[in-house]
Write an enzyme that holds these catalytic residues in place. Structure first.
Site, PDB file in Angstrom:
ATOM      1  N   LYS A   1      39.713 -55.599   9.484  1.00 17.43           N
ATOM      2  CA  LYS A   1      40.157 -57.088   9.520  1.00 17.43           C
ATOM      3  C   LYS A   1      41.237 -57.707   9.803  1.00 17.43           C
ATOM      4  O   LYS A   1      42.154 -57.908   8.488  1.00 17.43           O
ATOM      5  CB  LYS A   1      39.125 -57.666   9.628  1.00 17.43           C
ATOM      6  CG  LYS A   1      38.552 -57.825   8.217  1.00 17.43           C
ATOM      7  CD  LYS A   1      37.310 -58.633   8.237  1.00 17.43           C
ATOM      8  CE  LYS A   1      36.679 -58.494   6.862  1.00 17.43           C
ATOM      9  NZ  LYS A   1      35.161 -58.910   6.300  1.00 17.43           N
TER      10      LYS A   1
ATOM     11  N   TYR B   1      57.273 -84.989   1.175  1.00 13.36           N
ATOM     12  CA  TYR B   1      56.770 -86.271   1.894  1.00 13.36           C
ATOM     13  C   TYR B   1      56.117 -87.049   0.418  1.00 13.36           C
ATOM     14  O   TYR B   1      55.873 -86.172  -0.209  1.00 13.36           O
ATOM     15  CB  TYR B   1      55.698 -85.778   2.709  1.00 13.36           C
ATOM     16  CG  TYR B   1      56.594 -85.574   3.601  1.00 13.36           C
ATOM     17  CD1 TYR B   1      56.906 -86.091   4.752  1.00 13.36           C
ATOM     18  CD2 TYR B   1      56.561 -84.251   4.277  1.00 13.36           C
ATOM     19  CE1 TYR B   1      56.808 -85.741   6.109  1.00 13.36           C
ATOM     20  CE2 TYR B   1      57.143 -84.167   6.282  1.00 13.36           C
ATOM     21  CZ  TYR B   1      56.989 -84.810   6.715  1.00 13.36           C
ATOM     22  OH  TYR B   1      57.125 -84.296   7.934  1.00 13.36           O
TER      23      TYR B   1
ATOM     24  N   MET C   1      56.101 -78.405   6.444  1.00 12.57           N
ATOM     25  CA  MET C   1      56.052 -77.632   6.803  1.00 12.57           C
ATOM     26  C   MET C   1      56.850 -76.694   7.263  1.00 12.57           C
ATOM     27  O   MET C   1      56.320 -75.397   7.592  1.00 12.57           O
ATOM     28  CB  MET C   1      55.764 -77.700   9.011  1.00 12.57           C
ATOM     29  CG  MET C   1      55.590 -79.504   9.196  1.00 12.57           C
ATOM     30  SD  MET C   1      53.482 -78.621   9.310  1.00 12.57           S
ATOM     31  CE  MET C   1      53.265 -78.942  11.333  1.00 12.57           C
TER      32      MET C   1
ATOM     33  N   ARG D   1      23.814 -62.475   9.027  1.00 10.96           N
ATOM     34  CA  ARG D   1      24.389 -62.947   9.728  1.00 10.96           C
ATOM     35  C   ARG D   1      24.183 -61.478  10.824  1.00 10.96           C
ATOM     36  O   ARG D   1      22.784 -61.656  11.016  1.00 10.96           O
ATOM     37  CB  ARG D   1      25.662 -62.476   8.748  1.00 10.96           C
ATOM     38  CG  ARG D   1      26.566 -63.024   9.950  1.00 10.96           C
ATOM     39  CD  ARG D   1      28.270 -63.152   9.071  1.00 10.96           C
ATOM     40  NE  ARG D   1      28.248 -61.404   8.720  1.00 10.96           N
ATOM     41  CZ  ARG D   1      30.008 -61.603   7.739  1.00 10.96           C
ATOM     42  NH1 ARG D   1      30.042 -62.445   7.916  1.00 10.96           N
ATOM     43  NH2 ARG D   1      30.449 -60.428   7.640  1.00 10.96           N
TER      44      ARG D   1
HETATM   45  C1  LIG Z   1      35.610 -57.279   4.820  1.00 10.60           C
HETATM   46  C2  LIG Z   1      34.225 -56.520   5.149  1.00 10.60           C
HETATM   47  C3  LIG Z   1      34.355 -55.456   4.204  1.00 10.60           C
HETATM   48  C4  LIG Z   1      35.521 -55.603   3.435  1.00 10.60           C
HETATM   49  O1  LIG Z   1      35.605 -56.479   2.094  1.00 10.60           O
HETATM   50  P1  LIG Z   1      37.020 -56.425   0.984  1.00 10.60           P
HETATM   51  O2  LIG Z   1      36.000 -57.654  -0.406  1.00 10.60           O
HETATM   52  O3  LIG Z   1      38.083 -57.367   1.434  1.00 10.60           O
HETATM   53  O4  LIG Z   1      36.422 -55.040   0.217  1.00 10.60           O
HETATM   54  C5  LIG Z   1      33.240 -54.617   3.945  1.00 10.60           C
HETATM   55  N1  LIG Z   1      32.651 -55.416   5.210  1.00 10.60           N
HETATM   56  C6  LIG Z   1      32.576 -55.835   5.818  1.00 10.60           C
HETATM   57  C7  LIG Z   1      31.183 -55.215   6.484  1.00 10.60           C
HETATM   58  C8  LIG Z   1      32.440 -56.730   6.501  1.00 10.60           C
HETATM   59  O5  LIG Z   1      33.165 -57.451   6.991  1.00 10.60           O
END
Ligand SMILES: *Cc1c(COP(=O)(O)O)cnc(C)c1O
Length: 362
Positions: free
Chosen positions: A31, A256, A326, A130
């Site tokens: 992700k 800054y 920036m 969730r």
């Molecule tokens: C992000 C995520 C993981 C991986 O998490 P890490 O701590 O980065 O290994 C695993 N399962 C779900 C559902 C996640 O959202």
């Protein structure tokens, strides 16, 4: 010029450590553009190293992987009840998370229309609040699923909310609830498929929770929210050049808000890297929390005290002077032989670096 450099050898080192700790299937979580590494190159690296099970949080990422030729299993970590999304999921052979009756129905209907059986992962909410069916509703889940002929359960999983807690009481409670739910489903004749609950931190701390598969994200990048007793390496850095060198007299402000004033004649170098690239927005936190970036920036602007260092070509560390801007930082080159155009190296957390910054796997 700037570039994020990802060292394949170090990634491989981390992957080998993880592989040696378990016999469970490794699901690499990609992700956030592959935790900032660039999803396609990262997926390619993983494929070359025999990791053939991916998880993503965006449907678009899953489709991108498919359209780029990846044939690995892909778990979509989010649930959807949107008809067009459900159809794309089935069409591209992506395994969605099913955490509600609506999402189960949407996938089942899409699969029926396309005359397919869709593989899905059931998600159980054991306390995260969730996605997921509530853990104690196994009878309802079983009853409902029996009528859906176009989905097949490839796996059943849950996600832990606090595996990095010192005394991990809530982790054990969540695990127990997960177990009970699985037993309930099985007793009702539902095959839950492969079982998985561990993310990186859970994987490292609780070998008994590895089950059939583990979902690994941050550990592959050597960035974990617990003490690194596992010899995991950080695998990426930012590389840029000194684009300006100049000599300032003593008592001259830099940056800054006049937070820094030279105490002596100072040779400075300017490096074209700043907050806009995601540089310096996070100093000590290794966890994966990009929702907090803005807060960090604000915090950092208010309390910029701690020194940040960058490295010159000869590995000498020199401090950043004044606040990060920036688009630029100013570094102290006094007493070094650094010259205009020299390369410099910065420690970063890849996920915080803007996707516009070029990535290179070496
Ligand atoms: C992000 C995520 C993981 C991986 O998490 P890490 O701590 O980065 O290994 C695993 N399962 C779900 C559902 C996640 O959202």
């Amino acid at each position: 010029m700037k570039k994020m450099v990802i060292e394949k050898e170090k990634l491989k080192h981390n992957l080998d450590i993880i592989k040696n700790m378990t016999s469970s299937t490794i699901i690499a979580v990609l992700k956030g553009n592959g935790y900032g590494l660039g999803i396609l190159d990262y997926a390619r690296f993983l494929t070359e190293n025999s990791v053939n099970y991916f998880a993503v949080s965006e449907l678009d990422d899953a489709i991108l992987l498919r359209e780029s030729g990846f044939e690995s299993k892909i778990l979509l970590l989010t649930s959807t009840s949107v008809e067009e999304e459900a159809e794309a999921i089935v069409k591209y052979n992506i395994m969605p998370t099913v955490g509600s009756q609506n999402s189960a129905l949407a996938i089942n209907e899409a699969a029926k229309r396309l005359d397919k059986i869709a593989d899905i992962h059931l998600k159980i909410d054991t306390g995260f609040g969730r996605f997921g069916f509530l853990w104690d509703k196994w009878d309802e889940i079983s009853e409902f699923l029996k009528d859906l002929k176009n989905i097949r359960i490839e796996g059943t999983y849950s996600h832990l909310s606090f595996p990095f807690e010192k005394k991990p009481k809530s982790t054990h409670i969540q695990f127990e609830k997960y177990r009970k739910c699985i037993d309930g489903l099985k007793a009702n004749g539902i095959n839950p498929g492969i079982l998985h609950i561990a993310n990186s931190c859970t994987f490292l701390r609780f070998p008994s929770m590895h089950l059939d598969a583990v979902r690994i994200g941050s550990a592959l990048l050597g960035r974990i929210p617990i003490e690194n007793r596992y010899d995991l390496y950080k695998i990426a850095y930012l590389k840029s050049n000194i684009v300006e060198v100049k000599d300032l007299p003593a008592n001259h402000f830099i940056g800054y808000a006049n937070t820094f004033k030279t105490k002596r004649p100072t040779r400075i170098g300017i490096v074209p890297v700043g907050y806009m690239d995601g540089y310096g927005v996070e100093k000590s936190r290794d966890t994966f929390r990009f929702r907090d970036i803005l807060r960090y920036v604000y915090h950092d602007l208010k309390t910029f005290k701690k020194k940040i260092y960058i490295k010159l070509g000869d590995k000498k560390a020199v401090p950043v002077l004044g606040r990060i801007s920036m688009f630029n930082i100013v570094v102290d080159l006094t007493g070094t032989d650094a010259k205009l155009g020299d390369e410099v190296f910065m420690e970063i957390n890849p996920i915080l670096i803007e996707s516009t910054v070029r990535r290179e796997f070496i």
